[in-house]
Design an enzyme around this catalytic site. Structure first.
Site, PDB file in Angstrom:
ATOM      1  CG  HIS A 498      41.131  34.705  40.034  1.00  0.00           C
ATOM      2  ND1 HIS A 498      41.854  33.660  40.376  1.00  0.00           N
ATOM      3  CD2 HIS A 498      41.719  35.696  40.673  1.00  0.00           C
ATOM      4  CE1 HIS A 498      42.848  33.885  41.341  1.00  0.00           C
ATOM      5  NE2 HIS A 498      42.893  35.265  41.551  1.00  0.00           N
ATOM      6  CD  GLU A 499      41.858  39.150  40.166  1.00  0.00           C
ATOM      7  OE1 GLU A 499      41.637  39.759  41.310  1.00  0.00           O
ATOM      8  OE2 GLU A 499      42.885  38.700  39.757  1.00  0.00           O
ATOM      9  CG  HIS A 502      40.402  37.929  44.947  1.00  0.00           C
ATOM     10  ND1 HIS A 502      40.979  37.143  46.015  1.00  0.00           N
ATOM     11  CD2 HIS A 502      41.510  37.575  44.149  1.00  0.00           C
ATOM     12  CE1 HIS A 502      42.002  36.197  45.659  1.00  0.00           C
ATOM     13  NE2 HIS A 502      42.317  36.795  44.415  1.00  0.00           N
ATOM     14  CG  HIS A 505      37.329  36.061  50.809  1.00  0.00           C
ATOM     15  ND1 HIS A 505      38.477  35.670  50.918  1.00  0.00           N
ATOM     16  CD2 HIS A 505      36.499  35.393  51.932  1.00  0.00           C
ATOM     17  CE1 HIS A 505      38.908  35.146  52.131  1.00  0.00           C
ATOM     18  NE2 HIS A 505      37.719  34.921  52.560  1.00  0.00           N
TER      19      HIS A 505
END
Ligand SMILES: [Zn+2]
Length: 712
Positions: A498-499, A502, A505
């Site tokens: 998940h992290e 980010h 991104h």
């Protein structure tokens, strides 16, 4: 999650400056000896953490604010007629010193804080709020932006530049630039008070969470924990100079150890400590802060012309209105609670079969659900964890998936200074070998680290400024005793994916303007790349590559893999319900009208959950109002629904990958080019639809959560 703990950084969207002429150099405390004085000469302009001392932050932040105000005033006072170049582009180049000081300070004060840094946070919070007000309420500056905005149709701007103009204009208006002078004064006062209150909440919560740790001298109270977990508990006690064992609190209502602790009284004690951490009537009780914050935010919304705080916040989000977000949650709640009720019944059956003689309570849920899971799937965490050694998961799982999809590669760098020895740094390169970014990871729990997991940037990408991204991931994974491997749960594995989503991104950002770059998007979009990246954790070609026994290197046995796959749907009723309940609490607090009296938090919470059919004796909200850091201490007020909204997007997006051949470079490159690299350079709903070929659908989410089995 993104940036949720760092309210101070969340506002920092003005951008960077290329040339530094520190107007504040006359300030005695700030000069060339300060490590923030000049841009970092390290690779990727990484912060020189080896040279930065605690006392360097405050003078650099203050000098940075002063410098930025002078730069903005120079733009406002420019005698030339306003143009896109001399106003919008010029603004993108302001505040470099402030940015580099705040980015490093945000990282350290969130993940490795101490009393000196806490004091700086407390002192700077109201000044920062005033600083942004000074920029966004600068009438001359706004007049120039507005003048350019009025001419936008005739300017022949490229799409990204037009977007910058629209976003900047909207930001000024939403910040109160159109208000009368008297209303602006009122707004500034409200902003400062909100910021101070929010900071007080965060400070209390950190102390309350530390105080709320469960401590015992009696090893038998910890029955059910593994020897390694007990050793870690003993070490945690030592770290606090206490005898016996300490189990620190996590920031969520439920606590990870409750799944293994077999002594019911211990479970109840830990749960009560968690549930009441900020409601003990002591100095760290946050209830007055939150009811006051809710009222202040409603008053500010009214001043800005909105019916409530949520309406103001959602104006620039993908969902656009609180009604749209509430409608979306209302659609999820019945399916979620119905599935949670079925799960609760399975658990009660186990309790009864064991002649427990009691009714299921929240502190029993994880312990027995682990048994139900074991009975149904014959799977327990202890069996699985040896296959998830942290470094292996990182390099052969998280990084590997990114290499397959996007062609990027990773090389560890030991020469980049870090703020704590647990941190690792990697240089990330494109498939053609060109440098892309620096990536830091700081995974282990510390008492001086905020709870949860997050990503943020130390340097943001911008073609205008010639910067490449430097991003970091923080988590709170249990640190093993010295010499032991870090074996993590499957849930921890997904947190890492998940992290890192980010992180991608941020790292793939390829935009001209810093304020539109990377993760600087709407909150109900920003969790989409991260949640999307979680899907690859279970993707066969990725999973097989990292899920190997830490001692033998043997792949995880096929039947265990099958069980993990089946178990992925397990307990989803509970998990979705606790999320929807927290998201509803957030939205109910923030749709309070300005005329509402000061609320009594416990009564308000009960009534808000009752109204939305989410007041369940066995499924408490994931965060109680009084320790809901996202909405009171971070930037997620009226924004917690965004996780669920983004889940609709990530499941829908993953469905596209499944329909188009899965983990391929072609799919990855297309997604990178059309979504991940684009930041906020286009209306997000349009950007999504262009990539997907249509608007998002909630169906893949309902299927993925296993809510379709009984037609609700
Ligand atoms: Zn996230």
């Amino acid at each position: 999650m993104l940036n949720h703990t760092i309210a101070l950084v969340a506002f920092a969207f003005i951008g960077l400056l290329t040339i530094s002429t520190p107007a504040a150099a006359s300030d005695a405390k700030f000069g060339p000896s300060n490590p923030f004085y000049a841009p970092s000469t390290l690779p990727f302009q990484a912060p020189p953490f080896d040279k930065i001392r605690d006392e360097d932050y405050q003078p650099a932040i203050e000098a940075g604010m002063a410098e930025e105000l002078i730069e903005v005033q120079a733009i406002a006072d420019n005698p030339a007629a306003p143009t896109f170049e001399n106003t919008l582009v010029a603004m993108e180049k302001t505040g470099l010193l402030f940015q580099r000081a705040m980015a490093a300070f945000g990282a350290v004060s969130g993940a490795n804080t101490n009393p000196v840094l806490q004091k700086v946070r407390t002192e700077e919070a109201p000044k920062l709020a005033a600083h942004y007000d000074a920029i966004y309420l600068n009438a001359k500056c706004f007049a120039r932006v507005a003048a350019v905005y009025q001419q936008r149709a005739s300017l022949k701007l490229d799409a990204e530049s037009l977007r910058l103009l629209e976003v900047t204009y909207d930001r000024f208006v939403r910040s109160g630039a159109n208000l009368s002078d008297a209303d602006k004064t009122e707004l500034k006062k409200l902003n400062e008070e909100i910021s101070t209150s929010s900071e007080a909440f965060s400070t209390k919560l950190l102390a309350a969470t530390k105080d709320g740790a469960y401590a015992t001298a009696d090893r038998s109270a910890l029955a059910g924990l593994s020897d390694a977990q007990i050793a870690a508990a003993a070490q945690a006690a030592q770290g606090r100079k206490q005898a016996g064992y300490v189990l620190p609190l996590q920031n969520t209502t439920q606590q990870p150890n409750l799944a293994s602790l077999s002594v019911r009284a211990t479970r109840e004690a830990i749960f009560q400590k968690s549930w009441n951490r900020t409601e003990r009537g002591d100095a760290n009780d946050t209830r007055d802060n939150i009811s006051r914050l809710a009222q202040l935010r409603a008053r500010r919304a009214q001043l800005l012309g909105y019916p409530n705080h949520a309406a103001w916040k959602l104006g620039d989000q993908m969902a656009k209105t609180p009604e749209a977000a509430l409608k979306f949650m209302d659609a999820l709640a019945p399916g979620a609670t119905a599935k949670a009720a079925r799960e609760g019944k399975d658990i009660q059956d186990v309790i009864d079969a064991q002649k427990g003689g009691f009714t299921l309570q929240p502190w029993d849920w994880d312990f027995y659900s682990e048994q139900v899971r074991k009975a149904k799937y014959d799977l327990n965490e202890a069996e699985v964890k040896p296959y998830f050694e942290l470094n292996n998961v990182l390099e052969n799982g998280v990084f590997y998936a990114a290499t397959q999809l996007y062609g990027i590669t990773f090389k560890e760098r030991k020469d980049i200074p870090v703020y704590h020895p647990d941190i690792r740094v990697f240089e990330v390169s494109n498939a053609d070998g060109k440098p892309l970014a620096l990536f830091y990871c700081d995974y282990f729990k510390r008492d001086n680290k905020n709870g949860g997991a997050w990503m943020d940037s130390l340097v943001s990408q911008s073609k205008l400024l010639g910067t490449l991204p430097v991003v970091f991931n923080v988590a709170n994974l249990p640190k093993p005793a010295p010499g032991e491997p870090a074996l993590i749960t499957y849930s921890d594995v997904t947190t890492m994916f998940h992290e890192f989503g980010h992180g991608l991104h941020g790292m793939f950002a390829n935009t001209e303007y810093p304020s539109l770059s990377g993760t600087s998007t709407a909150a109900d979009f920003v969790e989409f790349p991260s949640q999307f990246n979680e899907h690859w954790a279970l993707y066969p070609a990725v999973f097989d590559h990292y899920a190997k026994h830490y001692k033998t290197g043997a792949p995880m046995p096929a039947e265990l893999v099958a069980k993990i796959r089946k178990a992925a749907n397990f307990n989803q009723g509970y998990k979705l319900t606790e999320l929807v309940a927290a998201a509803e609490l957030d939205m109910q607090w923030h749709t309070l009208p300005p005329s509402a009296p000061l609320q009594q938090p416990d009564a308000f919470e009960k009534q808000a959950l009752e109204k939305t059919h989410l007041l369940l004796s066995t499924v408490p909200p994931r965060y109680r109002s009084s320790y809901f850091a996202h909405i009171w201490g971070g930037g997620y007020s009226a924004g917690y629904y965004a996780y669920l909204w983004a889940e609709m997007l990530d499941d829908d997006a993953y469905q596209w990958f499944e329909d188009n051949g899965g983990l391929t470079r072609a799919n990855g490159d297309r997604f990178r080019q059309m979504v991940l690299s684009r930041g906020n350079t286009e209306d997000l709903a349009k950007m999504y639809a262009a990539w997907r070929g249509r608007d998002p659908s909630v169906e893949p989410m309902m299927k993925d959560r296993g809510l379709r089995e009984s037609g609700q």
